[in-house]
Write an enzyme that holds these catalytic residues in place. Structure first.
Site, PDB file in Angstrom:
ATOM      1  N   GLU A  91      27.902  26.401  40.441  1.00 27.03           N
ATOM      2  CA  GLU A  91      29.059  26.856  39.644  1.00 27.03           C
ATOM      3  C   GLU A  91      29.389  25.830  38.560  1.00 27.03           C
ATOM      4  OE1 GLU A  91      32.385  27.967  42.125  1.00 27.03           O
ATOM      5  OE2 GLU A  91      31.091  28.724  43.703  1.00 27.03           O
ATOM      6  N   GLU A 109      33.201  26.913  50.913  1.00 26.97           N
ATOM      7  CA  GLU A 109      34.365  26.034  51.052  1.00 26.97           C
ATOM      8  C   GLU A 109      34.891  25.946  52.486  1.00 26.97           C
ATOM      9  OE1 GLU A 109      37.186  27.190  48.033  1.00 26.97           O
ATOM     10  OE2 GLU A 109      35.681  27.125  46.460  1.00 26.97           O
TER      11      GLU A 109
HETATM   12  O1  G3I Z   1      40.480  42.283  39.021  1.00 23.26           O
HETATM   13  C1  G3I Z   1      41.880  42.031  39.035  1.00 23.26           C
HETATM   14  C2  G3I Z   1      42.543  42.882  38.030  1.00 23.26           C
HETATM   15  O2  G3I Z   1      42.389  44.228  38.392  1.00 23.26           O
HETATM   16  C3  G3I Z   1      44.009  42.501  37.936  1.00 23.26           C
HETATM   17  O3  G3I Z   1      44.629  43.200  36.918  1.00 23.26           O
HETATM   18  C4  G3I Z   1      44.157  40.996  37.661  1.00 23.26           C
HETATM   19  C5  G3I Z   1      45.619  40.557  37.631  1.00 23.26           C
HETATM   20  O4  G3I Z   1      45.743  39.214  38.023  1.00 23.26           O
HETATM   21  O5  G3I Z   1      43.525  40.307  38.674  1.00 23.26           O
HETATM   22  C6  G3I Z   1      42.131  40.604  38.710  1.00 23.26           C
HETATM   23  O6  G3I Z   1      41.512  39.850  39.710  1.00 23.26           O
HETATM   24  C7  G3I Z   1      41.383  38.487  39.463  1.00 23.26           C
HETATM   25  C8  G3I Z   1      39.894  38.165  39.418  1.00 23.26           C
HETATM   26  O7  G3I Z   1      39.702  36.763  39.335  1.00 23.26           O
HETATM   27  C9  G3I Z   1      39.190  38.821  38.238  1.00 23.26           C
HETATM   28  O8  G3I Z   1      39.748  38.358  37.053  1.00 23.26           O
HETATM   29  C10 G3I Z   1      42.041  37.726  40.586  1.00 23.26           C
HETATM   30  O9  G3I Z   1      43.435  37.899  40.504  1.00 23.26           O
HETATM   31  C11 G3I Z   1      41.708  36.266  40.511  1.00 23.26           C
HETATM   32  O10 G3I Z   1      42.189  35.624  41.690  1.00 23.26           O
HETATM   33  C12 G3I Z   1      40.206  36.087  40.449  1.00 23.26           C
HETATM   34  O11 G3I Z   1      39.938  34.713  40.323  1.00 23.26           O
HETATM   35  C13 G3I Z   1      38.625  34.328  40.664  1.00 23.26           C
HETATM   36  C14 G3I Z   1      38.694  33.293  41.795  1.00 23.26           C
HETATM   37  O12 G3I Z   1      37.403  32.772  42.059  1.00 23.26           O
HETATM   38  C15 G3I Z   1      39.226  33.922  43.090  1.00 23.26           C
HETATM   39  O13 G3I Z   1      38.349  34.911  43.572  1.00 23.26           O
HETATM   40  C16 G3I Z   1      37.961  33.738  39.437  1.00 23.26           C
HETATM   41  O14 G3I Z   1      37.737  34.766  38.490  1.00 23.26           O
HETATM   42  C17 G3I Z   1      36.632  33.101  39.812  1.00 23.26           C
HETATM   43  O15 G3I Z   1      36.108  32.398  38.703  1.00 23.26           O
HETATM   44  C18 G3I Z   1      36.842  32.116  40.946  1.00 23.26           C
HETATM   45  O16 G3I Z   1      35.580  31.605  41.321  1.00 23.26           O
HETATM   46  C19 G3I Z   1      35.609  30.572  42.296  1.00 23.26           C
HETATM   47  C20 G3I Z   1      34.358  30.728  43.160  1.00 23.26           C
HETATM   48  O17 G3I Z   1      34.305  32.028  43.694  1.00 23.26           O
HETATM   49  C21 G3I Z   1      34.343  29.674  44.280  1.00 23.26           C
HETATM   50  N1  G3I Z   1      34.474  28.348  43.747  1.00 23.26           N
HETATM   51  C22 G3I Z   1      35.602  28.124  42.844  1.00 23.26           C
HETATM   52  C23 G3I Z   1      35.570  29.150  41.705  1.00 23.26           C
HETATM   53  C24 G3I Z   1      36.700  28.897  40.726  1.00 23.26           C
HETATM   54  O18 G3I Z   1      37.948  29.065  41.348  1.00 23.26           O
END
Ligand code: G3I
Length: 366
Positions: free
Chosen positions: A276, A169
């Site tokens: 994705e 991105e």
């Molecule tokens: O692991 C922690 C957990 O310990 C905590 O209790 C919880 C509370 O909010 O958060 C958890 O982490 C989260 C993680 O996902 C695992 O669930 C993060 O807050 C959350 O921000 C994270 O979101 C991910 C996001 O990327 C940001 O990294 C999504 O799962 C993931 O599907 C998403 O993937 C992205 C690709 O990398 C790039 N393209 C877009 C795509 C969708 O947004």
């Protein structure tokens, strides 16, 4: 006429076998109209033409999604475990265990592994930007940290991860130079991108290196991406492909806009991968469904069939990865501002195949 025991038994046997035969016919007829509950493997159907992948969290591997993953897919990517802030939370601390769990699982099951991602503005840990004295880190220090990070992560999975989303991105079509005006641009300047690719190549010369982005079907974004890649190629930067995230909806984008985008990168001699894929049942941020769930699931199937046919028509598309295994786990249902009932993948919340699955499978190469 007297009814002997033998004759009676023969009569009952005849009725029994007739019923077995009849039920068999009915269920066979049913199978041709409604596919069997246990589906064949998508990975097998596309083997030799496309890698069929899914994004996973480590916890899913021991659950129902894990067994479905093994049956249907032959490639995996970590949904979160390899992102810089997740795998390298502090300068002196790596958190390899979650990523290792996914890599070990994939290897045990002879699956290919994509790496996501070495650099993303959203998941760059804060320590990258802070110097030893608490002052903002210098350009040189940031580039050295990037080199160390990439060298360590790519080096650890060398020979196991076959393709990396090196940068994620970085394009912003509203900027004159087409690049997102984030910390990376502000502290390092546009050279951070070539540095990341060169570092990744140095750490594993055989890994295939991708630039990954969303909405690559939008003409302005596509043109920007083409411009940036042409610059990288002209500078001799080792880049092999474009990752198209493909977070799409049953309502958008048009298949022809995806076609134009894939063509633009194929013409640069690059590989295209769908990295994705998912297909929301909603309009973007509009959660008032216009039609019934059943209609939308049917339409989703048709759209999946159409995009898969397009991917197959593009010889340079080498892999299709879904952003999840089944509808029980999808980023589209996380957060307070979403209804939480989206169903963007091929399998439902109970890991059963949806129309989307059957239409995707229908396009298999003969
Ligand atoms: O692991 C922690 C957990 O310990 C905590 O209790 C919880 C509370 O909010 O958060 C958890 O982490 C989260 C993680 O996902 C695992 O669930 C993060 O807050 C959350 O921000 C994270 O979101 C991910 C996001 O990327 C940001 O990294 C999504 O799962 C993931 O599907 C998403 O993937 C992205 C690709 O990398 C790039 N393209 C877009 C795509 C969708 O947004």
């Amino acid at each position: 006429m007297r009814y002997s025991v033998d004759a009676g038994a023969r009569h009952y046997y005849a009725i029994f076998f007739f019923c077995v035969f009849a039920i068999g016919r009915v269920s066979h007829a049913d199978e041709t109209q409604h596919p069997p509950a246990v589906a064949e493997s998508l990975a097998d159907a596309f083997r030799g033409r496309l890698k069929i992948g899914a994004a996973v969290e480590p916890a899913q591997l021991t659950e129902a999604d894990g067994s479905l993953l093994v049956r249907q897919f032959n490639s995996v990517v970590a949904e979160n475990a390899m992102k810089p802030a997740d795998i390298h939370p502090r300068e002196d601390t790596y958190n390899f265990a979650p990523a290792d769990t996914i890599v070990d699982f994939a290897q045990r099951h002879h699956m290919a592994i994509r790496g996501h991602t070495l650099l993303w503005h959203k998941r760059t840990p804060d320590w990258f930007w802070i110097g030893k004295d608490g002052q903002p880190a210098s350009r040189e220090l940031v580039l050295e940290r990037l080199r160390q990070h990439i060298n360590t992560v790519v080096g650890r999975y060398k020979g196991k991860v076959y393709a990396w989303d090196v940068v994620n991105e970085v394009i912003d079509a509203s900027q004159q130079n087409c690049l997102r005006n984030d910390k990376w641009m502000q502290v390092v300047g546009p050279e951070y991108i070539s540095a990341a690719f060169r570092d990744a190549h140095a750490a594993d010369p055989f890994a295939r290196l991708f630039i990954n982005d969303y909405s690559t079907h939008e003409p302005a974004k596509r043109d920007c991406l083409v411009r940036v890649i042409k610059g990288l190629l002209a500078d001799g930067v080792p880049i092999q492909g474009v990752g198209h995230q493909m977070h799409i909806s049953i309502y958008w984008p048009s298949v022809s806009s995806i076609d134009s985008s894939l063509t633009a990168f194929a013409q640069l001699g690059l590989e295209n991968q769908i990295t994705e894929l998912d297909m929301s049942l909603y309009q973007h941020k509009d959660y008032r469904p216009a039609t019934s769930l059943q209609q939308r699931l049917t339409f989703q199937g048709q759209r999946y069939g159409a995009v898969m046919a397009l991917f197959l028509a593009h010889r340079e598309v080498t892999a299709v990865t879904w952003w999840g295994v089944a509808d029980d786990h999808t980023w589209l249902n996380v957060g307070n501002d979403v209804p939480g009932d989206d169903q963007p993948l091929l399998f439902d919340r109970s890991q059963q195949p949806k129309p989307a699955y059957w239409e995707t499978l229908r396009g298999r190469p003969l």
